[in-house]
Design an enzyme around this catalytic site. Structure first.
Site, PDB file in Angstrom:
ATOM      1  N   GLU A  43       0.787  -1.236   0.000  1.00 10.88           N
ATOM      2  CA  GLU A  43       0.000   0.000   0.000  1.00 10.88           C
ATOM      3  C   GLU A  43       0.813   1.278   0.000  1.00 10.88           C
ATOM      4  O   GLU A  43       0.356   2.300   0.523  1.00 10.88           O
ATOM      5  CB  GLU A  43      -0.957   0.015   1.192  1.00 10.88           C
TER       6      GLU A  43
ATOM      7  N   GLU B   1      -6.748  -7.722  -0.632  1.00  5.64           N
ATOM      8  CA  GLU B   1      -7.399  -7.471   0.668  1.00  5.64           C
ATOM      9  C   GLU B   1      -8.807  -6.940   0.433  1.00  5.64           C
ATOM     10  O   GLU B   1      -9.052  -6.247  -0.564  1.00  5.64           O
ATOM     11  CB  GLU B   1      -6.647  -6.415   1.503  1.00  5.64           C
TER      12      GLU B   1
HETATM   13  C1  GAL Z   1      -4.834  -2.531   4.833  1.00  9.62           C
HETATM   14  C2  GAL Z   1      -3.446  -2.976   5.249  1.00  9.62           C
HETATM   15  C3  GAL Z   1      -3.496  -4.098   6.266  1.00  9.62           C
HETATM   16  C4  GAL Z   1      -4.511  -3.817   7.322  1.00  9.62           C
HETATM   17  C5  GAL Z   1      -5.822  -3.638   6.656  1.00  9.62           C
HETATM   18  C6  GAL Z   1      -6.993  -3.488   7.587  1.00  9.62           C
HETATM   19  O1  GAL Z   1      -4.824  -1.229   4.400  1.00  9.62           O
HETATM   20  O2  GAL Z   1      -2.722  -3.395   4.142  1.00  9.62           O
HETATM   21  O3  GAL Z   1      -2.222  -4.292   6.833  1.00  9.62           O
HETATM   22  O4  GAL Z   1      -4.159  -2.684   8.035  1.00  9.62           O
HETATM   23  O5  GAL Z   1      -5.762  -2.496   5.839  1.00  9.62           O
HETATM   24  O6  GAL Z   1      -8.157  -3.495   6.859  1.00  9.62           O
END
Ligand code: GAL
Length: 739
Positions: A386, A459
């Site tokens: 990210e 994610e």
């Molecule tokens: C993303 C990140 C993860 C975690 C997640 C929570 O932005 O890559 O490490 O923080 O959000 O939803």
């Protein structure tokens, strides 16, 4: 000949550091305490602790006895993971250092060793968040913990030895298979060429083919071809082979190593992911390698267990090692059980300065050279998770990855739309789903390109809907539905290779994240790897032959939800149909909701009507599940649950005494129907005697009706007696053997 000896026992530790420790060749037992590896620099509480508590410099010592036979050999110490900055000394002299807690390093101690005597090894471990080392410099949503948290071994080799072997399997789908071995040697002393290299292909120790080649150089390519009757490595049938390499100088055998690998082809295309030519929709979750109390410091069995939970219990076919390379034991297990892996370099949003970026390139190199023989790994993550676009840095990480491993595609996890696409696969954290809208975006909308590219979602959910195992019923149900909706969106879109959710297990984090108690409740399981309802969304995608799942996302009560009742009643199941009885009255036969979840192999069954109102009697429920019209499962819920059993079970019945070993013990409060008593918080007291020790506190409360704890071996053989006492249940006792 090579000797590899693990040196994880009989270390000494002090949670502080003074310059004079480096010179001390005897152990001051008032300062140093005996420990074994893997080791955490500090045991932390479960939650509500200072998130800087592990950030200090500590010191480890170990006596090494080096016999005379090693006189003309080269001796290395191989460290698998020291968080974050390790400096190594032998007999008071500096011999090497390493920055970065997630990658291995070796130090050559040959010159400094005194034979036939005790040598004092000292490792100074700086576990502060040094800003020149990734992932540090900004904020990060996880804790990195501290200490020598992975294994260490001593490797004794001849002056010329095998440094590395990379096993490639080109055109693997052809009938007759080929292996291309890229072998490199290290020469720490002079020896006249030529050498002879023998490579033997084996399966479970049985020889299949052998080849001999003379070598004049330190790098050599060796081809073994015309291989017949070779099985492919697949997620269903993960067949592994071994290459045994023997190095000779004349008649003298100098070295021998064995490397496991598999024959498989993995490629992301614009219309999805293909494994051995077959399209596979990727269903995955992200894994942090953290555990309660001991952070990252868990040995082989716990690492393997996590892979088993992901593949066998949750039914996933993929995991992302967010946000760093993980233990070799975890990856070895993924190879053995057929769980695909997205492995990535350490980092989180922040990109540091020049030194920091150099470290990123070193991390790419270390990750790929350590792990490129794992058939389970199908993509390298070569961006800082990210982070913003950085054309120069990511051009370099991609070029390096492609040079070190031309057989795998690269990805780089981003949340950016229309980002600089330097990788082979556009890997996107798509948090679009808010509960009442689309599950995932169209890839062209995300990439901003006018054509399709290989694309995977890395994610979703996570911070969009943090959920505790014992949250109110509406929330735990909605948490499950969000996972189902996003997976459905992935399944109906051919231009999405698959989706890896955030995340598998709750994890400890910094105060900038989480619920204020230093926990991010984003898992589909809690920190003890105990299920929330969302986990059954994944579990129920398994085939019923593998395991029948019927899990109503309800605590079965009149009044936990707002306004009361249990409607809509979401049943996570892989049954074809379900009969539902309320208070003994047949309510009907219900089917998977294919309308709202057309993509899921096994959509949930949703019941949206049940007579009764606030003020009417609450009755018991019965569910009967059918597969192909055969009854396969029954579930009963009482209208009046009574604490009936404290179930105590260990994951393993036999542990190993040689090195530190652990098993998890799960404690569940069950009612008369065998259902979990979700709001039970009774305290339990845990006693561990014999050849084991408890990790963490002896007194705890159940969290959401259940809890687990890990028991570690002490080094002794015999039995571990584990006792769990509580006020309302009979005391439970179990025994685990240590051999
Ligand atoms: C993303 C990140 C993860 C975690 C997640 C929570 O932005 O890559 O490490 O923080 O959000 O939803």
């Amino acid at each position: 000949m090579r000797i590899v000896q693990s040196i994880n026992n009989e270390w000494f530790y002090t949670p502080n550091f003074a310059e004079e420790y480096i010179q001390q060749n005897t152990l001051d037992r008032n300062v140093f305490q005996p420990i074994r590896l893997p080791h955490t620099n500090i045991e932390l509480p479960y939650n509500y602790f200072d998130d800087a508590a592990f950030q200090f410099v500590s010191c480890y010592k170990k006596e090494l006895y080096i016999p005379k036979e090693y006189e003309d050999k080269i001796i290395y110490l191989d460290f698998e993971g020291v968080m974050t900055y390790g400096k190594v000394y032998l007999n008071g002299e500096f011999i090497g250092e390493h920055k970065g807690g997630y990658t291995p390093f070796s130090v050559n101690i040959t010159e400094k060793v005194i034979l036939e005597q005790k040598n004092m090894l000292t490792v100074v471990v700086d576990s502060t968040e040094r800003e020149e080392i990734p992932p540090f410099g900004g904020v990060i949503d996880y804790l990195t913990f501290g200490g020598i948290y992975r294994e260490v071994s001593m490797r004794v080799v001849e002056k010329v030895f095998i440094h590395d072997v990379f096993i490639k399997t080109p055109q693997v789908l052809e009938d007759k298979k080929t292996i291309q071995l890229e072998v490199s040697l290290t020469k720490e002393g002079y020896q006249q060429e030529p050498f002879t290299l023998i490579s033997i292909l084996k399966q479970e120790g049985k020889e299949i083919q052998q080849k001999t080649q003379t070598i004049q150089d330190t790098c050599i390519t060796m081809i073994m071809d015309q291989l017949e009757n070779i099985s492919l490595w697949d997620i269903e049938n993960p067949v592994l082979y071994e290459i045994e390499l023997q190095l000779y100088h004349g008649d003298q055998k100098l070295d021998q190593v064995t490397q496991k690998f598999g024959f498989r082809e993995a490629v992301f295309k614009t219309d999805g992911f293909y494994l051995n030519g077959r399209k596979v929709k990727l269903i995955g979750l992200n894994r942090h390698q953290a555990y309660p109390y001991v952070g990252y410091a868990m040995p082989k069995r716990a690492q393997q267990k996590d892979a088993d939970i992901l593949k066998k219990e949750l039914g996933l076919n993929m995991v992302r090692t967010s946000h760093y390379p993980q233990s070799r034991h975890f990856l070895d297990r993924c190879d053995e059980i057929g769980l695909l892996v997205f492995e990535e370099i350490p980092g989180w949003q922040h990109i540091g300065g020049e030194e920091w970026q150099k470290q990123v390139l070193q991390d790419v190199e270390k990750m790929i050279t350590r792990d490129r023989n794992h058939p389970s790994i199908v993509i390298w993550g070569v961006r800082i998770n990210e982070s913003m676009d950085h054309h120069e840095l990511y051009s370099q990480t991609n070029a390096l990855a492609r040079k070190l491993d031309p057989t795998r595609q690269t990805g780089g996890v981003r949340y950016l739309q229309k980002s600089d696409f330097l990788e082979d696969v556009y890997t996107m954290n798509d948090f679009a789903h808010k509960g009442d809208n689309i599950g995932l975006r169209d890839q062209k909308e995300v990439t901003g390109l006018d054509h399709y590219v290989p694309y995977m979602v890395t994610e979703y959910n996570g911070h969009m809907y943090p959920t505790k195992k014992f949250d109110q019923e509406e929330r735990v149900m909605e948490h499950a539905l969000r996972h189902a909706r996003v997976q459905n969106a992935s399944h109906v879109d051919d231009h999405i290779a698959g989706a890896i959710g955030w995340c598998a297990f709750d994890y400890n984090t910094h105060s900038d994240f989480g619920s204020g108690d230093k926990i991010c409740y984003h898992g589909v399981m809690d920190m003890y790897r105990l299920p929330k309802f969302a986990s059954y969304v994944y579990q129920s995608q398994k085939s019923p032959e593998q395991e029948v799942i019927l899990e109503p996302a309800t605590y079965w009560s009149r009044g936990d939800r707002s306004i009361g009742g249990v409607i809509p009643l979401v049943i996570l199941t892989n049954c074809d149909s379900i009969d539902f009885y309320y208070g003994g009255q047949y309510q009907g036969r219900y089917y998977p909701n294919k309308e709202d979840f057309p993509g899921l192999p096994h959509p949930p069954v949703i019941i949206d009507k049940l007579d009764g109102h606030w003020g009417s009697r609450w009755e018991e429920a019965n569910f009967i599940g059918y597969v192909q019209d055969q009854e396969v499962i029954r579930k009963e819920y009482s209208h009046n649950p009574i604490p009936t059993e404290l179930q105590v079970t260990a994951d393993d019945s036999i542990l190993c005494a040689r090195e530190m070993d652990v098993t998890r013990v799960v404690v569940k409060a069950l009612d008369q129907c065998g259902n979990p008593m979700v709001f039970m918080t009774d305290p339990i007291s845990i006693t561990v005697e014999g050849a084991g020790q408890l990790i963490g506190p002896h007194y705890r409360s159940l969290i959401g009706g259940s809890i687990a704890f890990w028991v570690q071996t002490t080094g002794d053989k015999g039995n571990i007696q584990i006792q769990v006492a509580s006020e309302r249940f009979a005391t439970q006792e179990i025994t685990v053997k240590v051999e």
